[in-house]
Design an enzyme around this catalytic site. Structure first.
Site, PDB file in Angstrom:
ATOM      1  CB  THR A 222      -0.886   0.002   1.264  1.00  0.00           C
ATOM      2  OG1 THR A 222      -1.742  -1.122   1.224  1.00  0.00           O
ATOM      3  CG2 THR A 222      -1.720   1.264   1.352  1.00  0.00           C
ATOM      4  NE  ARG A 250      -8.729  -7.554   2.894  1.00  0.00           N
ATOM      5  CZ  ARG A 250      -7.655  -6.780   2.902  1.00  0.00           C
ATOM      6  NH1 ARG A 250      -7.296  -6.138   1.813  1.00  0.00           N
ATOM      7  NH2 ARG A 250      -6.946  -6.633   4.008  1.00  0.00           N
ATOM      8  CB  ILE A 251     -13.138  -3.389   1.549  1.00  0.00           C
ATOM      9  CG1 ILE A 251     -13.931  -3.457   0.239  1.00  0.00           C
ATOM     10  CG2 ILE A 251     -12.617  -1.974   1.784  1.00  0.00           C
ATOM     11  CD1 ILE A 251     -15.207  -2.659   0.264  1.00  0.00           C
ATOM     12  N   GLY A 252      -9.971  -3.710   2.701  1.00  0.00           N
ATOM     13  CA  GLY A 252      -9.109  -3.534   3.865  1.00  0.00           C
ATOM     14  C   GLY A 252      -9.247  -2.164   4.490  1.00  0.00           C
ATOM     15  CG  ASP A 253      -5.807  -0.513   6.492  1.00  0.00           C
ATOM     16  OD1 ASP A 253      -5.479  -1.453   5.743  1.00  0.00           O
ATOM     17  OD2 ASP A 253      -5.012   0.387   6.805  1.00  0.00           O
ATOM     18  CB  THR A 273       1.236   0.511   4.823  1.00  0.00           C
ATOM     19  OG1 THR A 273       1.561  -0.706   4.124  1.00  0.00           O
ATOM     20  CG2 THR A 273       2.425   0.934   5.670  1.00  0.00           C
ATOM     21  CD1 TRP A 275      -4.225  -8.732   7.628  1.00  0.00           C
ATOM     22  CD2 TRP A 275      -2.615  -9.793   8.739  1.00  0.00           C
ATOM     23  NE1 TRP A 275      -4.492 -10.064   7.534  1.00  0.00           N
ATOM     24  CE2 TRP A 275      -3.517 -10.748   8.213  1.00  0.00           C
ATOM     25  CE3 TRP A 275      -1.522 -10.228   9.490  1.00  0.00           C
ATOM     26  CZ2 TRP A 275      -3.354 -12.108   8.405  1.00  0.00           C
ATOM     27  CZ3 TRP A 275      -1.360 -11.592   9.684  1.00  0.00           C
ATOM     28  CH2 TRP A 275      -2.261 -12.527   9.157  1.00  0.00           C
ATOM     29  N   GLY A 276      -4.889  -5.162   6.930  1.00  0.00           N
ATOM     30  CA  GLY A 276      -6.068  -4.313   7.010  1.00  0.00           C
ATOM     31  C   GLY A 276      -7.109  -4.709   8.028  1.00  0.00           C
TER      32      GLY A 276
END
Length: 356
Positions: A222, A250-253, A273, A275-276
């Site tokens: 990221t 899937r959507i992360g942070d 940046t 592990w979301g």
């Protein structure tokens, strides 16, 4: 005679009541048009994770350092010329989005289905306005779309086809999804699919985490940027291709305000940046700002508390870059490395990759 005196008193009282209003109006105008100060700075990241010297060729290391320097120089030039923090953040991230080295834009990782789904977000520290997008597949520079959502719509987050429709309506550059293909990222997907180890694990504490060691030990590419301009305004932005082999949209942070991106002129600007799933649960970016606001701690103290204690306690890893309202910066991470760079108002440049 008495009537005349009363009228005079009334006029004086009326004028007295009106004066403070005019003074406040004048103060506001002065605030909006105040002269710029020579106090500004910019800090960027290109991902954190297991980035070890022994696994890095000299040529690849040089390529990363050169691209980080190119990106931050673009943003610093904007700030030095009196541009806004948001302009600097956007232009800087564009450079990294256009590079195949990072997991954003051109270098985005692949989903389980062999596609590229892009997420991004921005936040303006002066107004607390924000924009975010997720799951887009045809927008060349996702960070530009996040800015458009913030500036040109009444919304904060748009996703997938709707976000792409809005991007086209705003005249942003649309590309064929093949544009995002890179052989290196495609081979990473094949490696994970061959292992077939992505799953959910419920431990004794009822915590939920991804346990694929390849994902856990890989680099999170990221990209992000935080900046302070000469007018005292902060801004932050984050852009990503997400997690290799991700499923189910899937959507992360990265596109979530408060997790991947946060900015507030009263405290700091942060881009995350890592592990979301854990950065969402820890609300990393906002938590750093909140600690500064409510506890009165420094940016470095807050960043260290969140990244070195709170996130690992949940089982996650990663890092942040941040800059506060006084130009102090933090580049905090709990992994083996994080691609990062910083420039201050004097033009002094710091570029780093490894922990030491």
């Amino acid at each position: 005679m008495k009537k005349l005196i009363y009228m005079c008193v009334a006029l004086v009282a009326f004028a007295s009541c009106d004066m403070p209003v005019k003074e406040r109006s004048t103060d506001t105008a002065q605030t909006d048009n105040r002269a710029p100060e020579e106090k500004f700075g910019i800090v960027i990241h290109g991902g954190a994770g297991t980035i070890l010297k022994k696994n890095m060729s000299d040529s690849l290391e040089a390529a990363y350092k050169a691209k980080l320097e190119e990106a931050i120089q673009v943003g610093h030039k904007i700030l030095a010329s009196g541009g806004t923090s948001m302009e600097a953040v956007t232009a800087t991230i564009n450079i990294m989005e256009d590079s195949p080295l990072f997991n954003a834009g051109k270098g985005a990782v692949f989903t389980h289905d062999g596609t590229n789904e892009l997420d991004a977000s921005v936040m303006d520290g002066k107004t607390l306005n924000a924009g975010a997008i997720s799951g887009v597949t045809t927008v060349k520079n996702p960070i530009n779309l996040a800015v458009a959502v913030m500036d040109k719509s009444e919304h904060v987050m748009l996703s997938a086809k709707g976000a792409e429709q809005f991007a086209a309506e705003q005249g942003l550059e649309i590309v064929d999804p093949k544009y995002f293909y890179t052989e290196r990222r495609f081979q990473s997907l094949q490696h994970i699919i061959d292992k077939e180890k992505t799953e959910l694990d419920h431990d004794g504490d009822k915590k939920v985490s991804f346990v694929d060691p390849f994902i856990k030990d890989s680099k999170f590419g990221t990209v992000g940027c935080a900046a302070l301009d000469k007018y005292g305004n902060l801004a932050a932005g984050t852009s990503t291709g997400g997690m290799t082999n991700k499923r189910y949209n899937r959507i992360g942070d990265a596109p979530i305000i408060g997790s991947g991106t946060y900015a507030n002129n009263a405290t700091c600007a942060v881009s995350s940046t890592g592990w979301g799933e854990f950065f969402i649960r820890a609300q990393v970016a906002h938590d750093i700002s909140a600690m500064m606001e409510y506890k009165g701690v420094s940016l470095q103290e807050a960043a260290s508390e969140v990244i070195q204690k709170k996130v690992p306690a949940l089982g996650g890893d990663g890092g942040i870059v941040a800059i506060d309202k006084d130009g102090n910066i933090a580049m905090e991470f709990n992994t083996a490395g994080m691609y990062r760079a910083h420039m201050n108002a004097d033009g002094e440049l710091t570029v780093g990759i490894y922990k030491k």
